[in-house]
Design a protein around this motif. Structure first.
Motif, PDB file in Angstrom:
ATOM      1  N   ALA A 129       1.817  12.664  -5.876  1.00 30.89           N
ATOM      2  CA  ALA A 129       3.034  13.363  -6.296  1.00 30.89           C
ATOM      3  C   ALA A 129       3.766  12.573  -7.381  1.00 30.89           C
ATOM      4  O   ALA A 129       4.274  13.142  -8.356  1.00 30.89           O
ATOM      5  CB  ALA A 129       3.939  13.590  -5.089  1.00 30.89           C
ATOM      6  N   TYR A 130       3.800  11.266  -7.208  1.00 33.77           N
ATOM      7  CA  TYR A 130       4.498  10.423  -8.187  1.00 33.77           C
ATOM      8  C   TYR A 130       3.790  10.480  -9.546  1.00 33.77           C
ATOM      9  O   TYR A 130       4.443  10.591 -10.587  1.00 33.77           O
ATOM     10  CB  TYR A 130       4.558   8.984  -7.686  1.00 33.77           C
ATOM     11  N   ASN A 131       2.481  10.381  -9.531  1.00 36.62           N
ATOM     12  CA  ASN A 131       1.731  10.437 -10.794  1.00 36.62           C
ATOM     13  C   ASN A 131       1.944  11.759 -11.521  1.00 36.62           C
ATOM     14  O   ASN A 131       1.893  11.820 -12.753  1.00 36.62           O
ATOM     15  CB  ASN A 131       0.245  10.225 -10.525  1.00 36.62           C
ATOM     16  N   PRO A 162       0.834  -1.204   0.000  1.00 36.86           N
ATOM     17  CA  PRO A 162       0.000   0.000   0.000  1.00 36.86           C
ATOM     18  C   PRO A 162       0.868   1.253   0.000  1.00 36.86           C
ATOM     19  O   PRO A 162       1.845   1.352   0.740  1.00 36.86           O
ATOM     20  CB  PRO A 162      -0.785  -0.132   1.309  1.00 36.86           C
ATOM     21  N   VAL A 163       0.527   2.218  -0.846  1.00 37.17           N
ATOM     22  CA  VAL A 163       1.286   3.465  -0.966  1.00 37.17           C
ATOM     23  C   VAL A 163       0.405   4.607  -0.501  1.00 37.17           C
ATOM     24  O   VAL A 163      -0.758   4.704  -0.920  1.00 37.17           O
ATOM     25  CB  VAL A 163       1.721   3.693  -2.431  1.00 37.17           C
ATOM     26  N   PRO A 170       5.249  11.318 -15.907  1.00 40.60           N
ATOM     27  CA  PRO A 170       5.431  11.638 -17.337  1.00 40.60           C
ATOM     28  C   PRO A 170       6.728  12.406 -17.603  1.00 40.60           C
ATOM     29  O   PRO A 170       7.366  12.211 -18.644  1.00 40.60           O
ATOM     30  CB  PRO A 170       4.196  12.492 -17.657  1.00 40.60           C
ATOM     31  N   LEU A 171       7.121  13.270 -16.675  1.00 38.63           N
ATOM     32  CA  LEU A 171       8.373  14.012 -16.837  1.00 38.63           C
ATOM     33  C   LEU A 171       9.565  13.067 -16.738  1.00 38.63           C
ATOM     34  O   LEU A 171      10.553  13.212 -17.474  1.00 38.63           O
ATOM     35  CB  LEU A 171       8.477  15.105 -15.773  1.00 38.63           C
ATOM     36  N   LEU A 172       9.480  12.101 -15.820  1.00 39.39           N
ATOM     37  CA  LEU A 172      10.575  11.140 -15.660  1.00 39.39           C
ATOM     38  C   LEU A 172      10.761  10.320 -16.930  1.00 39.39           C
ATOM     39  O   LEU A 172      11.895  10.025 -17.325  1.00 39.39           O
ATOM     40  CB  LEU A 172      10.302  10.217 -14.473  1.00 39.39           C
ATOM     41  N   LYS A 173       9.669   9.967 -17.565  1.00 34.28           N
ATOM     42  CA  LYS A 173       9.774   9.190 -18.804  1.00 34.28           C
ATOM     43  C   LYS A 173      10.404  10.029 -19.919  1.00 34.28           C
ATOM     44  O   LYS A 173      11.158   9.499 -20.744  1.00 34.28           O
ATOM     45  CB  LYS A 173       8.391   8.679 -19.217  1.00 34.28           C
ATOM     46  N   GLY A 219      10.169   2.959  -9.236  1.00 31.84           N
ATOM     47  CA  GLY A 219       8.760   2.661  -9.062  1.00 31.84           C
ATOM     48  C   GLY A 219       8.201   3.319  -7.808  1.00 31.84           C
ATOM     49  O   GLY A 219       8.938   3.666  -6.884  1.00 31.84           O
ATOM     50  N   VAL A 220       6.889   3.463  -7.781  1.00 30.47           N
ATOM     51  CA  VAL A 220       6.268   4.154  -6.661  1.00 30.47           C
ATOM     52  C   VAL A 220       6.409   3.365  -5.363  1.00 30.47           C
ATOM     53  O   VAL A 220       6.539   3.946  -4.273  1.00 30.47           O
ATOM     54  CB  VAL A 220       4.782   4.452  -6.983  1.00 30.47           C
ATOM     55  N   ASP A 221       6.412   2.024  -5.415  1.00 35.65           N
ATOM     56  CA  ASP A 221       6.600   1.222  -4.203  1.00 35.65           C
ATOM     57  C   ASP A 221       7.981   1.466  -3.603  1.00 35.65           C
ATOM     58  O   ASP A 221       8.131   1.673  -2.391  1.00 35.65           O
ATOM     59  CB  ASP A 221       6.433  -0.263  -4.517  1.00 35.65           C
TER      60      ASP A 221
END
Length: 341
Positions: A10-12, A2-3, A16-19, A46-48
């Motif tokens: 924030a991650y979402n 669980p995140v 797209p910028l990270l990609k 990854g977000v986890d």
């Protein structure tokens, strides 16, 4: 796992910028690495993994995150590192660098200590992409082959287990100590090799005498420097293999090597020696000498790659053991015909 929703939001927002950063950095560095013979690996965290890192309490604010995108350049030895850093500075805006050996550690401690370069996209590249991308910092690790092997192998064994195991961490540290020792020996290879006790081995002595003799012929102008082989080691291996093909007794190969060197040197040092060929290879020149009538060697048992140069420049008209281009004959008859010509 669980995140927390705040982390996920924030991650979402930045994913797209990270990609985009990944696409740009990858396209910039992968060609350079391929051309230089380096390995290149990258990933977007990854977000986890990010959530677990934030839970560690060592990062105070989002803007301090510097490895949401990270890549690794694997170089043969640490001597390549300076050139890689120059390349990175030419392509990106450096924000920080943590060089190997700068982290304080007790002499009995052995842990991860690879150089890490932190940078951002240059303004010109950032302006062509989404807003906010210029504020994201990424990490480039510059690892030697041995460092990368150690970190890759031990990471999953030690840090992804179900228990905290003292023995595994101890073993990982011991392996890192071995890696540091290997790196030290490689860095001072020439100096350390002087201290290695030497055992006599006739084949090595023969090959060294081959290199020495032919280097002298080139240095003295008896042989054109244009025929200098790309690898003296490989040239010596090939000449010794040729000598071995007509000298079945291993104990006689030292004498056979000396005889061929002496005969070849006399021929090309004489005042009326023919001009050196300007194409072909130095080994073809040796093959041509052995193939002449009345020389100390023989080509009867040696597999020869026949060619126009071998025939027209070095006088080898007939090969009893000729290399067969059977693959080209199966796949492209025209290519096979060209090889015969």
């Amino acid at each position: 796992m669980p995140v927390p929703q705040s982390v996920l939001n924030a991650y979402n927002h930045v994913e797209p910028l990270l990609k985009q950063i990944q696409e740009y950095v990858r396209s910039t560095l992968r060609v350079y690495c391929d051309r230089s013979g380096y390995l290149f690996f990258d990933r977007v965290k990854g977000v986890d993994s990010l959530s677990e890192k934030l839970e560690g309490g060592r990062v105070k604010k989002w803007s301090d995150l510097d490895d949401l995108y990270a890549c690794t350049i694997v170089v043969p030895t640490a001597t390549h590192e300076a050139a890689v850093i120059r390349k990175l500075d030419a392509c990106f805006q450096r924000t920080a660098i943590r060089s190997r050996g700068t982290a304080k550690k007790a002499p009995e401690v052995f842990r991860f200590d690879t150089t890490r370069y932190y940078g951002r996209l240059l303004e010109t590249a950032a302006l062509e992409r989404a807003a906010g991308i210029s504020h994201l910092t990424f990490e480039v690790q510059i690892a030697t082959a041995f460092e990368y092997a150690w970190s890759t192998v031990t990471h999953d064994l030690v840090y992804k287990g179900d228990r905290v195991d003292w023995k595994k961490q101890r073993l990982a540290a011991q392996l890192k100590a071995a890696v540091e020792q290997i790196e030290m020996i490689i860095g001072a290879f020439d100096q350390v090799s002087i201290a290695v006790p030497e055992s006599e081995w006739p084949e090595i002595a023969c090959k060294d005498s081959i290199v020495e003799a032919f280097q002298e012929l080139i240095a003295d102008g008896a042989i054109s420097s244009s025929l200098t082989p790309a690898s003296w080691r490989r040239f010596a291996d090939n000449v010794f293999a040729l000598i071995s093909s007509y000298t079945s007794n291993p104990h006689a190969r030292v004498a056979a090597t000396n005889d061929l060197i002496a005969e070849f040197s006399r021929y090309w040092r004489q005042s009326d020696a023919p001009p050196n060929p300007e194409s072909g290879s130095l080994f073809q020149m040796v093959v041509g000498h052995v193939g002449r009538a009345g020389t100390v060697g023989s080509l009867d048992k040696y597999v020869i790659v026949n060619s126009v140069e071998m025939r027209d420049l070095y006088g080898v008209e007939e090969c009893k053991q000729e290399f067969l281009f059977d693959i080209s004959q199966q796949s492209d008859p025209d290519l096979a015909h060209a090889a015969e010509e």
